[in-house]
Design an enzyme around this catalytic site. Structure first.
Site, PDB file in Angstrom:
ATOM      1  N   GLY A 278      -6.092  20.073  -8.843  1.00  0.00           N
ATOM      2  CA  GLY A 278      -5.062  19.292  -9.283  1.00  0.00           C
ATOM      3  C   GLY A 278      -3.894  19.940  -9.880  1.00  0.00           C
ATOM      4  O   GLY A 278      -3.205  19.074 -10.323  1.00  0.00           O
ATOM      5  N   CYS A 391       5.119  -0.806  12.616  1.00  0.00           N
ATOM      6  CA  CYS A 391       5.261  -2.076  12.356  1.00  0.00           C
ATOM      7  C   CYS A 391       4.936  -2.477  10.917  1.00  0.00           C
ATOM      8  O   CYS A 391       4.044  -3.178  10.794  1.00  0.00           O
ATOM      9  CB  CYS A 391       4.721  -2.877  13.326  1.00  0.00           C
ATOM     10  SG  CYS A 391       4.878  -2.521  14.883  1.00  0.00           S
ATOM     11  N   GLU A 392       5.824  -2.083  10.121  1.00  0.00           N
ATOM     12  CA  GLU A 392       5.428  -2.308   8.612  1.00  0.00           C
ATOM     13  C   GLU A 392       6.537  -1.800   7.815  1.00  0.00           C
ATOM     14  O   GLU A 392       7.260  -0.884   7.803  1.00  0.00           O
ATOM     15  CB  GLU A 392       4.324  -1.262   8.242  1.00  0.00           C
ATOM     16  CG  GLU A 392       3.582  -1.394   7.036  1.00  0.00           C
ATOM     17  CD  GLU A 392       2.284  -1.831   7.002  1.00  0.00           C
ATOM     18  OE1 GLU A 392       1.648  -2.275   8.204  1.00  0.00           O
ATOM     19  OE2 GLU A 392       1.702  -1.955   5.777  1.00  0.00           O
TER      20      GLU A 392
END
Ligand code: LLP
Length: 463
Positions: A278, A391-392
């Site tokens: 982390g 396509c976004e």
């Protein structure tokens, strides 16, 4: 997700004065060594090199988009972690960040262990020769087949994540005539300062067994009674892309508290604790990550101190960095396509990849840097948004960045610090073939994960 915040705003010329954005760097041609891998340089003719190879030549040979991993840098970082933790501790590289057989060999050679969390990662590790006893197996919902494969291979530890799993692993181990070394993953109740989807030690989430309400102590009780299990320790992972050591210190303190409670109740001193991964990396110049030796020192001191106070012998510590090793060692190389200046807003720079090779911006609001790497430019900085070809409208790679105003189709731009969780989270959205990973070292480049082809995509379509 990175700590640097650049909220979307109006025209950059106006907002500089309002201070919404960092001002553009004094010289866009200068590459900040904080975010680029160690061997990246800009040559006198303006082209950027990695491992001594020009990105223009690399693009020609391997195509774009492509990930280029700086092998010397990877090995150096892996070694720095190994050295910092020394012989009394273990470093398990978290394979989920990025795994391939070449990477497994590098880790093996540099003396690191490996954390896997699926049958696929386990198979990759074993097929590249990682000794099973140096592998830890994770996951909140391991299948019977995965547990079977892990026990049969002889993995060094399985990290138990639920009460059901305690019984299942014990049963499978016994049926194979084995006694499996296990740790129990606990949630220590720490709210890590990171994006909600990648914080994992608060209690309202799917991982681990809670310390607070006595569940973890109950899990220990059960694990100690089962013949198929050898309980060797407690595991905690508090989240990802964390800069503040305070969360790790609280986690260490609470885990040692459980070890003391176990000793008091069962007269057993568990010999290991794992404090997970982390640790944050620099995605932009505003991020200031900790060095492995600082982390090792801080964790070692707190565990030693807490153990002394509880009159416990100090357990063997392990950690599981993924991003902190591989993240900074790679960049993604793209070719610039359509360029659309939106008057009063910003310029949209489209590249030949996008959210299929880096989902992190869309998923976590992650921030990245970007640079023109095929040449230098003296043009004015323009506020740009680097977008993909999917396509976004959320298909954004770099939300806000400065690129030279004379950027043109055919230029190469690179996004640094994409070694972790980019190729490993890549998708085939819009039937995009996933890009290759090319390792570069000492003037030589070799593909370690090849580019997918349309044939690869069609091979799965059996209709
Ligand atoms: N150990 C365990 C048990 C983990 O679950 C993880 C990450 C690690 C170690 C390694 O964490 P690292 O040092 O790489 O931060 N996809 C997200 C990150 C999810 C991390 C999941 N677990 C991202 O792209 O930021």
């Amino acid at each position: 997700m990175s700590r640097s915040a650049h909220p979307a705003g109006p025209r950059h010329a106006d907002v500089f004065s309002e201070g919404h954005y960092s001002a553009p760097p004094a010289d866009l041609n200068v590459l900040d060594p904080k975010v680029w891998s160690h061997t990246v340089r800009r040559t006198e003719d303006g082209v950027v090199t990695v491992g001594g190879l020009e990105v223009t030549a690399l693009a020609e040979e391997f195509g774009t988009p492509a990930y280029f991993v700086d092998e010397a840098d990877f090995r150096e970082r892996a070694r720095a972690w190994r050295t910092a933790f020394g012989h009394d501790a273990d470093v398990f590289y978290a394979g989920k960040a990025f795994l391939s057989r070449a990477v497994v060999r590098w880790l093996h050679e540099e003396g690191l262990n490996l954390d896997v969390c699926s049958g696929g990662e386990l198979a990759t590790a074993l097929s590249a020769g990682m000794p099973a006893d140096r592998i830890a197996f994770h996951g909140n919902n391991k299948s019977t087949a995965e547990i079977h494969a892990a026990v049969e291979a002889g993995v060094g530890r399985i990290v138990l994540d639920s009460f059901q799993e305690i019984v299942r692993v014990a049963h499978i181990a016994q049926s194979l005539g084995r006694r499996q070394r296990v740790q129990i993953r606990v949630t220590v109740g720490v709210e890590a300062h990171t994006h909600e989807f990648i914080a994992t030690a608060h209690e309202d989430q799917k991982f681990g067994i809670a310390l607070a309400d006595g569940q973890a102590a109950e899990a220990v009780r059960r694990a100690l009674t089962l013949d198929g299990l050898e309980l060797v320790g407690i595991h905690s992972h508090i989240g990802s892309q964390i800069f503040d050591m305070a969360g790790f210190e609280v986690a260490a303190r609470r885990v040692v508290g459980l070890l003391a409670a176990v000793r008091d109740e069962h007269s057993v001193e568990l010999p290991e604790i794992d404090l997970g991964g982390g640790l944050g990396i620099a995605y932009t110049s505003d991020d200031d990550p900790r060095e492995p030796h600082e982390i090792a020192k801080a964790l070692g001191e707190i565990v030693t101190r807490e153990c002394e106070a509880a009159r416990l012998s100090t357990p063997r510590i392990s950690v599981e960095p993924g991003r902190a090793i591989v993240g900074p060692t790679a960049f993604t190389l793209y070719e610039v396509g359509t360029i659309k200046p939106l008057e009063g807003l910003r310029t949209y720079v489209s590249v030949d990849g996008g959210m299929s090779d880096n989902i992190r911006t869309a998923l976590y609001d992650a921030e990245y840097s970007v640079a023109l790497v095929s040449r230098t430019s003296d043009a004015e900085p323009m506020l740009a948004r680097v977008v993909g070809k999917h396509c976004e409208s959320g298909d954004i790679v770099v939300k806000d960045a400065f690129l030279p105003a004379d950027l043109a189709p055919g230029d190469l731009i690179a996004v640094p610090a994409t070694g972790a969780y980019c190729r490993s989270m890549a998708s085939n959205y819009n039937h995009a073939p996933r890009p290759p990973v090319v390792a570069v070292k000492d003037g030589a480049a070799r593909v370690i994960v090849r580019r997918e082809t349309e044939d690869d995509l069609l091979r799965l379509d059996v209709g």
